[in-house]
Design an enzyme around this catalytic site. Sequence first.
Site, PDB file in Angstrom:
ATOM      1  N   LYS A 175     -57.076 -29.157  -0.743  1.00 28.12           N
ATOM      2  CA  LYS A 175     -56.680 -28.497   0.384  1.00 28.12           C
ATOM      3  C   LYS A 175     -57.656 -27.077   0.721  1.00 28.12           C
ATOM      4  O   LYS A 175     -58.058 -27.056   1.896  1.00 28.12           O
ATOM      5  CB  LYS A 175     -55.037 -27.822   0.053  1.00 28.12           C
ATOM      6  CG  LYS A 175     -54.303 -28.965  -0.221  1.00 28.12           C
ATOM      7  CD  LYS A 175     -52.904 -28.543  -0.357  1.00 28.12           C
ATOM      8  CE  LYS A 175     -52.631 -27.634  -1.484  1.00 28.12           C
ATOM      9  NZ  LYS A 175     -52.875 -28.308  -2.793  1.00 28.12           N
ATOM     10  N   ASP A 200     -53.010 -21.185  -0.461  1.00 21.15           N
ATOM     11  CA  ASP A 200     -52.373 -21.229  -1.585  1.00 21.15           C
ATOM     12  C   ASP A 200     -50.871 -21.030  -1.555  1.00 21.15           C
ATOM     13  O   ASP A 200     -50.088 -21.903  -1.711  1.00 21.15           O
ATOM     14  CB  ASP A 200     -52.854 -20.422  -2.921  1.00 21.15           C
ATOM     15  CG  ASP A 200     -52.197 -20.722  -4.339  1.00 21.15           C
ATOM     16  OD1 ASP A 200     -52.271 -21.887  -4.573  1.00 21.15           O
ATOM     17  OD2 ASP A 200     -51.704 -19.831  -4.964  1.00 21.15           O
ATOM     18  N   ARG A 226     -51.801 -46.887  11.187  1.00 22.99           N
ATOM     19  CA  ARG A 226     -52.915 -47.178  11.658  1.00 22.99           C
ATOM     20  C   ARG A 226     -53.054 -46.794  13.253  1.00 22.99           C
ATOM     21  O   ARG A 226     -53.965 -46.962  13.987  1.00 22.99           O
ATOM     22  CB  ARG A 226     -53.445 -48.554  11.348  1.00 22.99           C
ATOM     23  CG  ARG A 226     -53.634 -48.703   9.859  1.00 22.99           C
ATOM     24  CD  ARG A 226     -54.252 -49.977   9.528  1.00 22.99           C
ATOM     25  NE  ARG A 226     -55.565 -50.046   9.801  1.00 22.99           N
ATOM     26  CZ  ARG A 226     -56.450 -51.145   9.601  1.00 22.99           C
ATOM     27  NH1 ARG A 226     -55.841 -52.234   8.767  1.00 22.99           N
ATOM     28  NH2 ARG A 226     -57.514 -51.472   9.990  1.00 22.99           N
TER      29      ARG A 226
END
Length: 311
Positions: free
Chosen positions: A159, A177, A243
């Site tokens: 991340k 965080d 998709r």
Amino acid sequence: MPKVRTKDLVDKFNFEIVSGEEGINRPITTSDLSRPGIEMAGFFTYYPKERVQLLGKTELSFFHQLSPQEKTHRMDELCTDITPAIIVTREMETPQELIEASEREGVPVLRSPMKTTRLSSHLTNFLEGKLAPTTAVHGVLVDIYGVGVLIIGKSGVGKSETALELVKRGHRLVADDCVEIRQEDTDTLIGSAPELIEHLLEIRGLGIINVMTLFGAGAVRSFKRITLVINLEIWDKNKQYDRLGLEEDKMRIIDTDITKLTVPVRPGRNLSVIIEVAAMNHRLKRMGVNAAEQFTNKLAGVIEEGDHEEE
């Protein structure tokens, strides 16, 4: 600890303290305000004494028509042990009966030069922001092309590294965080960083870096409305991933549902570009352009034409 006290209003709006200063640290528990007009007429059955009370021109004009005994009684009833403050607007003269009652009960009486309606609006906005429901989420919040994107995922999935790449591409970091989120309206979530880690980014192997120092003030912002959640997860070959993008998953934060996209992570995938495009595509959808729906409609049209030709 109370989130807001009467003292915070005095500091924010520079109110003049007329009397009752000993109650300046009373807690304010609701953003609702009260203009005690019907109470001035003597009806205190449903008096919302826990609210900040505003006395404007209308209330005080009526008050001055009362008898001396009624004036004393009304102000005694108005000042309770939990009333956080009574604010006199337009810098009007504060009735002596109110000053005496407030001193007895320790209710702060404040005065403001602002008109009642304008002050009511400013007070409500301030209190709603301070008293809004809050939570904290483990993740990274980035402003991408004006879209507040909350990136979540298990620890070590990448991340912070993705956020660093997005900052290098010209986007702005809000929090890393830990993202503090407050719900300012039924569908409005505002994310910000805890003061201790504001502008900081933790990169494994490098440690903690200051994004504002490295990339400048244009690379950070203090808060941002969250409109999209990106969930990063390690690629699972046995899992079926979307998709086409026709179905929209949702994530509930406090009482608000936010669109959530799950992006599988594996070597060779450029996550920052994928998230950047996801933010742009989300903007397009809000403007009424849905590429997945357009493709599906085209495909249905081609299939329908093929069926007619066979006939």
